[in-house]
Enzyme design. Sequence first.
Site, PDB file in Angstrom:
ATOM      1  N   SER A 141       0.828  -1.202   0.000  1.00 48.19           N
ATOM      2  CA  SER A 141       0.000   0.000   0.000  1.00 48.19           C
ATOM      3  C   SER A 141       0.869   1.260   0.000  1.00 48.19           C
ATOM      4  O   SER A 141       1.704   1.428  -0.877  1.00 48.19           O
ATOM      5  CB  SER A 141      -0.960  -0.038   1.193  1.00 48.19           C
ATOM      6  N   LYS A 145     -21.147  17.325   7.435  1.00 49.70           N
ATOM      7  CA  LYS A 145     -20.245  17.512   8.574  1.00 49.70           C
ATOM      8  C   LYS A 145     -20.093  16.250   9.416  1.00 49.70           C
ATOM      9  O   LYS A 145     -19.045  16.038  10.033  1.00 49.70           O
ATOM     10  CB  LYS A 145     -20.752  18.674   9.460  1.00 49.70           C
TER      11      LYS A 145
END
Length: 296
Positions: A149, A201
């Site tokens: 990764s 949010k």
Amino acid sequence: MSLKDLLFSSDERHKLAFPAIILFSIVILIALALIAFNGFSQSDTLKDAIKSSKIMGKIGLVKQNKIAVIYIDGTMVSDKSSSGGAACYSSDVVRNLIKASEDPEVKAIVLRVNSPGGTPVAAEEIIFQMQKTKKKKPIVVSMGDIATSAAYYVSSQADKIVANPDTFTGSIGVIWVFKNKTKYYDEEGINFYIAKSGDYKDVGSDWRGLSEEEKNYVQDIIDESYERFVCNVAYGRNLSVDDIKAIADGRVITGSKAKKVGLVDEIGGLYDAVYLAKELAKVDGKITVLFMNEPD
């Protein structure tokens, strides 16, 4: 005319000068031997021996050709924090890269990578400094047990990559995990009132799942990061984006397979990477291996 001139002829002075030079040389050699013996006799490891050599180098007795080894060990994050749990900090790696690049005796750098990955920011900070350092000195990656990764992302930007046959590498991709604990909260009778300034949010909060619109929103972020990952790997490995995408589905592959598909250059261990770095730096003669941030 000096007293020595009065007492000795020219030939006699030459005869006296030669033994004096020999004696002076012997004294210097003995002093060097004592310094070296004092350093090496108390050294149980190669690292301690290198420290002794560094002392001699600092006082001007030895000029060394060094290969610096910098470790990327553990999950990568940008900085230390009170939460702990991370083993590799990009700020530490960057600091050591700068230090090695500024040391005139360091001729090349080996990044010893043993990491499952980490945050994109940590990888990018290391890569930014690698790009600067590579303009001065070659960088070779030596992969340990795992370099996947974001750890492969970093590795792909080196001049050369050396992996062991069974190193786990690749895993090119991006992941973002969201938890939905609404069932648990309902069973426990836990309720939430959310006051927020915008619809997005509280995306990712575990007290609710994602709407379809929010799923598309987070997928766009993943896709953007993935494209940057793939393009940079393709550039670093001098391969096409299509070549990388063909194997960039998150799969882990061995070092042997990675060499076949172009993700690594050579099969070998740490010291194979060291000698490759020596070749890239065009260093003749002996080298000193300088371990800069060796894990405990």
